[in-house]
Motif scaffolding. Structure first.
Motif, PDB file in Angstrom:
ATOM      1  N   SER A   1      -4.458   7.164   6.354  1.00  0.00           N
ATOM      2  CA  SER A   1      -3.011   7.000   6.501  1.00  0.00           C
ATOM      3  C   SER A   1      -2.683   5.552   6.884  1.00  0.00           C
ATOM      4  O   SER A   1      -3.576   4.758   7.235  1.00  0.00           O
ATOM      5  N   GLY A   2      -1.413   5.238   6.855  1.00  0.00           N
ATOM      6  CA  GLY A   2      -0.995   3.897   7.223  1.00  0.00           C
ATOM      7  C   GLY A   2      -1.323   3.550   8.664  1.00  0.00           C
ATOM      8  O   GLY A   2      -1.772   2.434   8.966  1.00  0.00           O
ATOM      9  N   ILE A   3      -1.132   4.490   9.564  1.00  0.00           N
ATOM     10  CA  ILE A   3      -1.401   4.185  10.975  1.00  0.00           C
ATOM     11  C   ILE A   3      -2.902   4.071  11.214  1.00  0.00           C
ATOM     12  O   ILE A   3      -3.361   3.241  12.012  1.00  0.00           O
ATOM     13  N   GLU A   4      -3.697   4.874  10.487  1.00  0.00           N
ATOM     14  CA  GLU A   4      -5.160   4.731  10.584  1.00  0.00           C
ATOM     15  C   GLU A   4      -5.596   3.380  10.037  1.00  0.00           C
ATOM     16  O   GLU A   4      -6.520   2.756  10.579  1.00  0.00           O
TER      17      GLU A   4
ATOM     18  N   SER B   1       3.009  -1.244   4.225  1.00  0.00           N
ATOM     19  CA  SER B   1       2.258  -0.012   4.006  1.00  0.00           C
ATOM     20  C   SER B   1       3.103   1.237   4.217  1.00  0.00           C
ATOM     21  O   SER B   1       3.883   1.320   5.165  1.00  0.00           O
ATOM     22  N   ASP B   2       2.887   2.201   3.334  1.00  0.00           N
ATOM     23  CA  ASP B   2       3.390   3.551   3.547  1.00  0.00           C
ATOM     24  C   ASP B   2       2.672   4.141   4.765  1.00  0.00           C
ATOM     25  O   ASP B   2       1.631   3.655   5.192  1.00  0.00           O
ATOM     26  N   TRP B   3       3.244   5.199   5.326  1.00  0.00           N
ATOM     27  CA  TRP B   3       2.597   5.859   6.475  1.00  0.00           C
ATOM     28  C   TRP B   3       1.710   7.007   6.001  1.00  0.00           C
ATOM     29  O   TRP B   3       0.544   7.103   6.346  1.00  0.00           O
ATOM     30  N   ASN B   4       2.294   7.881   5.181  1.00  0.00           N
ATOM     31  CA  ASN B   4       1.643   9.127   4.794  1.00  0.00           C
ATOM     32  C   ASN B   4       0.904   8.924   3.472  1.00  0.00           C
ATOM     33  O   ASN B   4       1.514   8.942   2.414  1.00  0.00           O
TER      34      ASN B   4
ATOM     35  N   ALA C   1       0.845  -1.194   0.000  1.00  0.00           N
ATOM     36  CA  ALA C   1       0.000   0.000   0.000  1.00  0.00           C
ATOM     37  C   ALA C   1       0.881   1.245   0.000  1.00  0.00           C
ATOM     38  O   ALA C   1       1.692   1.443   0.915  1.00  0.00           O
ATOM     39  N   ASP C   2       0.735   2.049  -1.038  1.00  0.00           N
ATOM     40  CA  ASP C   2       1.484   3.310  -1.139  1.00  0.00           C
ATOM     41  C   ASP C   2       0.771   4.174  -2.158  1.00  0.00           C
ATOM     42  O   ASP C   2       0.347   3.666  -3.202  1.00  0.00           O
TER      43      ASP C   2
ATOM     44  N   VAL D   1       6.603   0.786   5.463  1.00  0.00           N
ATOM     45  CA  VAL D   1       7.738   1.157   4.618  1.00  0.00           C
ATOM     46  C   VAL D   1       7.576   2.653   4.385  1.00  0.00           C
ATOM     47  O   VAL D   1       6.713   3.092   3.629  1.00  0.00           O
ATOM     48  N   THR D   2       8.362   3.443   5.080  1.00  0.00           N
ATOM     49  CA  THR D   2       8.088   4.869   5.121  1.00  0.00           C
ATOM     50  C   THR D   2       9.354   5.714   5.109  1.00  0.00           C
ATOM     51  O   THR D   2      10.414   5.257   5.563  1.00  0.00           O
TER      52      THR D   2
END
Lengths: 120, 162
Positions: free
Chosen positions: A61-64, A53-56, A6-7, A81-82
């Motif tokens: 977002s990735g954390i969400e 997953s990317d974060w931003n 995911a990015d 992977v950020t």
């Protein structure tokens, strides 16, 4: 195994997939998602064995995404992977149930080191 | 929140740029010069990310159209003449995102990184900012100017029509 990448950047998804192959993980099925919301749907429909997953990202977002998955009871192995890898983000990721963060830029060697235990 | 621009921040842009170019853009054949002299020529596109929070500013990568196509060509693993404007925007934006993320990690925290933005330098302004530092990477004989700006309206890029 099936890996969800995911990015929001197409080129970064391609780089991650290329690096997985360079690291020797070339016999796994890859599915892609362009943001966190699409990744959440893809986890439900594709049932991957690992999420990278990317974060931003836009939309979610990735954390969400991680929080949403864990809140729904999904325990799929999840790694970020950020480009951002601060202590604060590492703590948030671990508290949310992520395995680890891989920081961009990465190499095939980094992928081998971090993912061998999961992907074999 | 606005930075006290007189407060020195220690950012080794040369090292960060070298790590990013080495990992993603060096095929082992092309000569890459780091901390090259800034000729001031040939920057037509700017990719940037904004930082908002304990540090407020922007990380900007500027280069020529040809240089942007070279980056997209290598990152997408395709021929330069096959690269589309969307490919260029995605690749150059991600280059700024990776550079910005690494820069952010050595700046005061917590702060947030915006999604990248790519536009013609003639249409891009960052009012109220000051330059903290810059470096020039010369790759495939094209300069890439990497600049860290401090200050400006937090979180919003200000594109202005020329």
């Amino acid at each position: 195994m099936k890996i969800l990448v995911a990015d929001d950047s197409r080129v970064m998804r391609q780089i991650v997939i290329r690096t997985l192959r360079q690291a020797g993980f070339d016999d796994h099925e890859i599915v892609e998602a362009p943001d966190g919301a699409a990744a959440k749907d893809s986890v439900a429909s594709e049932n991957p064995d690992l999420v990278l997953s990317d974060w931003n990202m836009p939309n979610m977002s990735g954390i969400e995404l991680l929080h949403a998955l864990r809140a729904s009871g999904n325990t799929v192995p999840f790694a970020f992977v950020t480009s951002e890898c601060s202590d604060e983000m590492i703590a948030k990721a671990e508290a949310g149930g992520a395995l680890f963060l891989i920081s961009k830029p990465f190499t095939a060697e980094t992928f081998r080191d971090r993912l061998s235990d999961i992907l074999g | 929140m606005t930075n006290d621009v007189s407060t020195a921040v220690e950012v080794d842009l040369d090292m960060i740029a070298e790590q990013v170019w080495s990992a993603f853009l060096n095929g082992g054949e092309e000569e890459t010069l780091f901390a090259d002299t800034d000729s001031g020529a040939g920057v037509e596109l700017a990719a940037s990310v904004a930082m908002v929070g304990a540090y407020e500013g922007h990380l900007v990568v500027s280069c020529s159209h040809k240089a942007s196509r070279d980056v997209a060509s290598v990152l997408f693993a395709m021929e330069p003449d096959e690269v589309t404007p969307d490919d260029v925007g995605d690749a150059l934006g991600e280059l700024a995102n990776v550079l910005g993320g690494n820069v952010k990690s050595v700046l005061p925290s917590p702060s947030q990184l915006s999604l990248p933005r790519v536009s013609a330098t003639a249409h891009e302004r960052w009012p109220g900012t000051v330059e903290v530092c810059r470096t020039v990477v010369r790759w495939r004989d094209e300069p890439y100017v990497v600049t860290l700006l401090s200050g400006g309206p937090g979180g919003s890029h200000n594109a202005q029509e020329a």
